[in-house]
Design an enzyme around this catalytic site. Structure first.
Site, PDB file in Angstrom:
ATOM      1  N   LYS A 121     -10.002  -1.144   2.640  1.00  0.00           N
ATOM      2  CA  LYS A 121     -10.772  -1.491   3.835  1.00  0.00           C
ATOM      3  C   LYS A 121     -11.432  -0.277   4.474  1.00  0.00           C
ATOM      4  O   LYS A 121     -12.310  -0.427   5.320  1.00  0.00           O
ATOM      5  CB  LYS A 121      -9.876  -2.175   4.878  1.00  0.00           C
ATOM      6  CG  LYS A 121      -9.033  -3.306   4.332  1.00  0.00           C
ATOM      7  CD  LYS A 121      -9.838  -4.292   3.523  1.00  0.00           C
ATOM      8  CE  LYS A 121      -8.942  -5.225   2.735  1.00  0.00           C
ATOM      9  NZ  LYS A 121      -8.133  -4.578   1.707  1.00  0.00           N
ATOM     10  N   GLU A 442      -3.879 -10.745   1.689  1.00  0.00           N
ATOM     11  CA  GLU A 442      -4.072 -10.841   0.248  1.00  0.00           C
ATOM     12  C   GLU A 442      -2.859 -11.516  -0.386  1.00  0.00           C
ATOM     13  O   GLU A 442      -1.728 -11.295   0.038  1.00  0.00           O
ATOM     14  CB  GLU A 442      -4.255  -9.445  -0.361  1.00  0.00           C
ATOM     15  CG  GLU A 442      -5.616  -8.855  -0.075  1.00  0.00           C
ATOM     16  CD  GLU A 442      -5.844  -7.528  -0.775  1.00  0.00           C
ATOM     17  OE1 GLU A 442      -7.011  -7.134  -0.868  1.00  0.00           O
ATOM     18  OE2 GLU A 442      -4.859  -6.893  -1.212  1.00  0.00           O
ATOM     19  N   SER A 466      -6.079  -9.775  -3.863  1.00  0.00           N
ATOM     20  CA  SER A 466      -6.297  -8.386  -4.240  1.00  0.00           C
ATOM     21  C   SER A 466      -7.248  -8.341  -5.420  1.00  0.00           C
ATOM     22  O   SER A 466      -7.333  -9.281  -6.219  1.00  0.00           O
ATOM     23  CB  SER A 466      -4.962  -7.751  -4.632  1.00  0.00           C
ATOM     24  OG  SER A 466      -5.174  -6.548  -5.326  1.00  0.00           O
TER      25      SER A 466
END
Length: 550
Positions: A121, A442, A466
């Site tokens: 991120k 995730e 993921s």
């Protein structure tokens, strides 16, 4: 210069005194101030070496005639946050990263920026802030981790998540598990497969915001990475002098280039979420239909882990992203006149070529005739859902089965390990979207356990996956269950049909039945009622809009 607001004139005498207190000289203040955003910390393998990269960037800035000014950014390791409440934070941290960089750069009047991310991120968070601030910026990552080796085979962290499922199924011993743990991640860098971090570092090149090699030169190749970092530092000063800004580079054409590369290499499904969010900050709309349109034109020519056996170091040796872009340009999907931080795309690709056809295939002989990511629609996903088609086995591209419904990831994992999920099921994990999670966790743990146990099932969620996930795993189902999306109305035993070639995701219920169920649906209480995540849940938009805050 923009930085004159903090260093020029009699009313800035106090400001200059503060600079002198830190050792800056009057001569330093005559030069462009280049902010260097260093996301180093001691909790992410991809970031553990970024102090070294930062020092190289500083040398580059100084050699280019600028004054380097380092400041930090937070970063969360998705792998360590995986499978528990900590996974609510990584996507939400993307907004914190963008906001904090905006605050630092605006408060201190930097003339330009060099951003040094490396993991999931952090990369899109930095790119979002670059577009928002729109001051000259270069991104240089820390590079991918080398693959580990175990019993003569390349392995990475994704194999370890799957190893948990193999252990639970009795396929490997505890000693095997410990031996693999010690071998899977041999050193610094973003995890070795084409997971989200490496996807986004590659797409930073395709967007034009990073130099060639940004996504593929391994972190362990310290000489090459330091050279790249020094070049990026000097380039930042040059961009300030040229006044070339991110929004000159982040155009609709550059995003289309990035989507084409994403489809050609079969990147992480999270890239859809992040490209959409970066584009939003640049004032550009990227509907899911555009991803599907480009996917239909692009052939899948690079097959890296988890979809294949190759890793980023192999792609680097084969010519990297420039070679991929040059090959894809034969399909007419690459805009050569798009700007980058170092000339046009055409200029950048002039001397590139495929050096190993076993790694990068030709567009005439691809792994698949369409791109690696697919957008699904249907009565379960009116606003779309995302699947990494390139990581789905051929016999799972069309699949149907009864729903096994869980209202959280933890419930699903408990049921899977407890052998309550059997071959032929469609696992539904809901209330894990941007609002419902909150934070859109995730789902690598359940998907990896399913793979490790050898179950032939599909999984769909309003959460996400993921980049290490493989299999018939559909995420980003929109609208999410917390917003009353159709996923909230599914019951155990409902027949769910998945047809990836036809881009369809449906539950075998009439519209009348769905409306009847909606009439007695009760919105659940928020899972988090205070702190940052509670504020995030109130402001975040749907996954199909990039899960940005409005």
């Amino acid at each position: 210069m923009r930085s004159d607001i903090v260093k020029k004139g009699s009313t800035r005498t106090a400001h200059r005194a503060l600079f002198y207190a830190m050792g800056y000289s009057p001569e330093d203040l005559e030069k462009p101030l280049i902010g260097i955003v260093n996301s180093f910390n001691d909790i992410i393998p991809g970031h553990i070496h970024l102090r070294d990269i930062t020092e190289a960037v500083k040398l580059g800035v100084a050699s280019g005639g600028g004054t380097p000014v380092e400041f930090p950014s937070i970063g969360i390791c998705d792998g360590i946050a995986m499978g528990h409440d900590g996974m609510r934070y990584p996507l939400a941290s993307r907004e914190l990263i963008a906001d904090s960089i905006e605050a630092m750069a605006s408060a201190h009047g930097f003339d330009g920026l060099v951003m040094i991310p490396n993991c999931d991120k952090i990369i899109p968070g930095m790119l979002m802030s670059a577009a928002r601030l729109n001051i000259p910026t270069v991104v240089v990552s820390g590079g991918p981790m080398l693959a580990g080796r175990y019993q003569g085979q390349d392995i990475s962290v994704s194999n370890m998540f799957e190893a948990a499922g193999k252990f639970e199924a009795g396929k490997i011993t505890e000693e095997d598990l410990q031996s693999m743990e010690m071998a899977a991640c041999p050193g610094c860098g973003s995890c070795a497969g084409l997971f989200t971090a490496n996807t986004m570092n590659c797409l930073t090149e395709a967007l034009g915001m990073g130099l060639p090699g940004n996504g593929t030169i391994p972190a362990a190749y310290t000489g090459a990475r330091r050279m790249l970092a020094k070049k990026a530092g000097a380039l930042a000063v040059e961009l300030v002098r040229k006044d070339l800004k991110p929004c000159d580079i982040l155009t609709k054409q550059s995003f289309e280039n990035a989507i084409a590369v994403d489809m050609g290499i079969g990147g992480s499904s999270n890239s859809v979420l992040h490209l959409t969010a970066i584009a939003y900050e640049a004032g550009i709309n990227l509907p899911l239909s555009l991803f599907e349109e480009i996917s239909s034109k692009v052939t899948y020519i690079v097959k890296l882990s988890p979809g294949g056996t190759h890793h980023l170091q192999d792609l680097n040796e084969a010519g990297g992203i420039p070679a991929v872009m040059k090959e894809l340009s034969k399909l007419g999907v690459i805009h050569g006149d798009a700007l980058t931080v170092s000339g046009t795309v055409t200029e950048r690709l002039a001397n590139s070529s495929i050096k190993q056809e076993g790694i990068i295939r030709s567009v005439e002989a691809p792994y698949r005739q369409t791109g690696g990511i697919a957008v699904l629609n249907g009565n379960l996903a009116p606003d779309g859902a995302i699947i990494k088609e390139s990581a789905v086995a051929e016999d799972m591209l069309v699949f149907s089965g009864p729903a096994k419904v869980f209202n959280s990831e933890d419930e699903a994992i408990e049921a899977i390990i407890g052998h309550q999920v059997i071959d032929g099921d469609v696992v539904v994990i809901r209330y894990e979207g941007p609002k419902g999670g909150p934070g859109m966790k995730e789902m690598l743990n359940p998907t990896a356990i399913i793979t490790g146990m050898g179950l032939r099932v599909a999984l769909l969620t309003d959460g996400r996956f993921s980049g290490a996930t493989r299999g018939a795993c559909i995420g980003h189902v929109s609208p999410e269950a917390m917003d009353g999306g159709p996923l909230a109305l599914v019951q155990n035993g409902d027949l769910i049909s998945i047809d990836i070639p036809k881009r369809q995701l449906n539950v075998n219920l009439t519209e009348e039945e769905l409306q009847a169920r909606r009439s007695y649906w009760i919105k659940p209480e928020p899972k988090v009622k205070s702190g940052y995540l509670a504020r995030y849940a109130r402001l975040v938009t749907s996954a199909n809009l990039g899960a940005v805050l409005k």
